[in-house]
Write a protein that holds these residues in place. Structure first.
Motif, PDB file in Angstrom:
ATOM      1  N   GLY A  13      36.194  30.350  23.948  1.00  0.00           N
ATOM      2  CA  GLY A  13      36.601  31.073  24.408  1.00  0.00           C
ATOM      3  C   GLY A  13      36.445  31.252  26.761  1.00  0.00           C
ATOM      4  N   LEU A  14      35.355  30.619  26.850  1.00  0.00           N
ATOM      5  CA  LEU A  14      35.434  30.145  28.345  1.00  0.00           C
ATOM      6  C   LEU A  14      36.333  29.233  28.876  1.00  0.00           C
ATOM      7  CD1 LEU A  14      31.636  29.845  28.690  1.00  0.00           C
ATOM      8  CD2 LEU A  14      32.322  31.831  29.707  1.00  0.00           C
ATOM      9  N   GLY A  15      36.795  28.225  27.906  1.00  0.00           N
ATOM     10  CA  GLY A  15      37.989  28.231  28.204  1.00  0.00           C
ATOM     11  C   GLY A  15      38.977  28.404  28.755  1.00  0.00           C
ATOM     12  N   LEU A  16      39.296  29.597  27.786  1.00  0.00           N
ATOM     13  CA  LEU A  16      41.152  30.465  27.435  1.00  0.00           C
ATOM     14  C   LEU A  16      40.322  31.485  28.662  1.00  0.00           C
ATOM     15  CD1 LEU A  16      43.649  31.126  25.350  1.00  0.00           C
ATOM     16  CD2 LEU A  16      41.877  32.644  24.695  1.00  0.00           C
ATOM     17  N   THR A  17      39.264  31.467  29.467  1.00  0.00           N
ATOM     18  CA  THR A  17      39.402  32.736  29.848  1.00  0.00           C
ATOM     19  C   THR A  17      39.917  31.982  31.481  1.00  0.00           C
ATOM     20  OG1 THR A  17      37.379  34.104  28.674  1.00  0.00           O
ATOM     21  CG2 THR A  17      37.492  34.150  31.078  1.00  0.00           C
ATOM     22  N   GLY A  18      39.360  30.706  31.600  1.00  0.00           N
ATOM     23  CA  GLY A  18      39.850  30.134  33.003  1.00  0.00           C
ATOM     24  C   GLY A  18      40.880  30.155  33.019  1.00  0.00           C
ATOM     25  N   LEU A  19      41.741  29.679  31.886  1.00  0.00           N
ATOM     26  CA  LEU A  19      42.813  29.247  31.175  1.00  0.00           C
ATOM     27  C   LEU A  19      44.398  30.777  32.249  1.00  0.00           C
ATOM     28  CD1 LEU A  19      45.339  27.157  31.239  1.00  0.00           C
ATOM     29  CD2 LEU A  19      45.146  28.207  29.089  1.00  0.00           C
ATOM     30  N   CYS A  20      43.453  31.807  31.377  1.00  0.00           N
ATOM     31  CA  CYS A  20      43.891  32.549  31.216  1.00  0.00           C
ATOM     32  C   CYS A  20      43.560  33.048  33.361  1.00  0.00           C
ATOM     33  CB  CYS A  20      43.514  33.838  30.327  1.00  0.00           C
ATOM     34  SG  CYS A  20      44.111  34.117  28.857  1.00  0.00           S
ATOM     35  N   PHE A  22      43.441  31.860  36.021  1.00  0.00           N
ATOM     36  CA  PHE A  22      43.980  30.806  36.214  1.00  0.00           C
ATOM     37  C   PHE A  22      45.373  30.929  36.440  1.00  0.00           C
ATOM     38  CE2 PHE A  22      47.162  26.743  36.198  1.00  0.00           C
ATOM     39  CZ  PHE A  22      46.733  26.450  37.766  1.00  0.00           C
ATOM     40  N   LEU A  23      46.484  31.468  35.218  1.00  0.00           N
ATOM     41  CA  LEU A  23      47.617  31.957  34.536  1.00  0.00           C
ATOM     42  C   LEU A  23      48.381  33.140  35.892  1.00  0.00           C
ATOM     43  CD1 LEU A  23      47.638  30.488  31.270  1.00  0.00           C
ATOM     44  CD2 LEU A  23      49.148  29.535  33.320  1.00  0.00           C
ATOM     45  N   ALA A  28      50.005  35.721  40.919  1.00  0.00           N
ATOM     46  CA  ALA A  28      49.952  36.467  41.612  1.00  0.00           C
ATOM     47  C   ALA A  28      50.333  36.283  43.449  1.00  0.00           C
ATOM     48  CB  ALA A  28      48.517  37.002  41.387  1.00  0.00           C
ATOM     49  N   GLY A  29      51.202  34.986  42.998  1.00  0.00           N
ATOM     50  CA  GLY A  29      50.927  34.238  44.299  1.00  0.00           C
ATOM     51  C   GLY A  29      49.890  33.597  45.136  1.00  0.00           C
ATOM     52  N   GLN A  30      48.566  33.686  44.541  1.00  0.00           N
ATOM     53  CA  GLN A  30      47.576  33.017  44.807  1.00  0.00           C
ATOM     54  C   GLN A  30      47.823  31.576  45.636  1.00  0.00           C
ATOM     55  OE1 GLN A  30      44.660  35.077  45.827  1.00  0.00           O
ATOM     56  NE2 GLN A  30      46.158  36.581  45.109  1.00  0.00           N
ATOM     57  N   TYR A  31      48.682  31.050  45.744  1.00  0.00           N
ATOM     58  CA  TYR A  31      49.410  29.316  45.349  1.00  0.00           C
ATOM     59  C   TYR A  31      49.941  29.652  46.520  1.00  0.00           C
ATOM     60  CZ  TYR A  31      44.981  28.935  42.498  1.00  0.00           C
ATOM     61  OH  TYR A  31      43.793  28.712  41.718  1.00  0.00           O
ATOM     62  N   ASP A  32      50.533  30.247  46.567  1.00  0.00           N
ATOM     63  CA  ASP A  32      52.006  30.120  47.594  1.00  0.00           C
ATOM     64  C   ASP A  32      51.846  29.723  48.822  1.00  0.00           C
ATOM     65  OD1 ASP A  32      52.921  31.307  45.249  1.00  0.00           O
ATOM     66  OD2 ASP A  32      53.384  32.923  45.651  1.00  0.00           O
ATOM     67  N   ASP A  33      50.638  30.227  49.458  1.00  0.00           N
ATOM     68  CA  ASP A  33      51.150  30.581  50.768  1.00  0.00           C
ATOM     69  C   ASP A  33      49.663  29.255  51.162  1.00  0.00           C
ATOM     70  OD1 ASP A  33      51.846  30.025  53.094  1.00  0.00           O
ATOM     71  OD2 ASP A  33      50.847  31.834  54.236  1.00  0.00           O
ATOM     72  N   MET A  34      49.643  28.054  50.923  1.00  0.00           N
ATOM     73  CA  MET A  34      48.787  27.084  50.827  1.00  0.00           C
ATOM     74  C   MET A  34      47.957  27.086  52.697  1.00  0.00           C
ATOM     75  SD  MET A  34      47.181  26.808  47.673  1.00  0.00           S
ATOM     76  CE  MET A  34      45.750  25.903  48.072  1.00  0.00           C
ATOM     77  N   GLU A  35      48.343  27.091  53.231  1.00  0.00           N
ATOM     78  CA  GLU A  35      48.120  26.328  54.564  1.00  0.00           C
ATOM     79  C   GLU A  35      49.230  27.224  55.798  1.00  0.00           C
ATOM     80  OE1 GLU A  35      50.766  22.983  55.983  1.00  0.00           O
ATOM     81  OE2 GLU A  35      50.244  21.548  53.994  1.00  0.00           O
ATOM     82  N   GLY A  36      49.418  28.529  55.346  1.00  0.00           N
ATOM     83  CA  GLY A  36      49.391  29.742  56.687  1.00  0.00           C
ATOM     84  C   GLY A  36      47.997  30.239  56.431  1.00  0.00           C
TER      85      GLY A  36
END
Length: 45
Positions: A13-20, A22-23, A28-36
């Motif tokens: 359950g904890l692994g599934l929660t972490g995967l959800c 991350f997805l 949501a675009g959290q990793y789109d602009d890593m250097e900006g």
């Protein structure tokens, strides 16, 4: 050995929660602009 019956579903359950989470972050675009953000913080306007 009886504790494994409790621990294995909790771990899955904890692994599934972490995967959800991350997805969700990917969609949501959290990793789109890593250097900006760091460049905007240092740049003078």
């Amino acid at each position: 050995m009886e504790v494994l019956i409790f621990v294995i579903p909790v771990a899955l359950g904890l692994g599934l929660t972490g995967l959800c989470a991350f997805l969700w972050a990917l969609r949501a675009g959290q990793y789109d602009d890593m250097e900006g953000a760091e460049h905007r913080m240092l740049a003078d306007d």
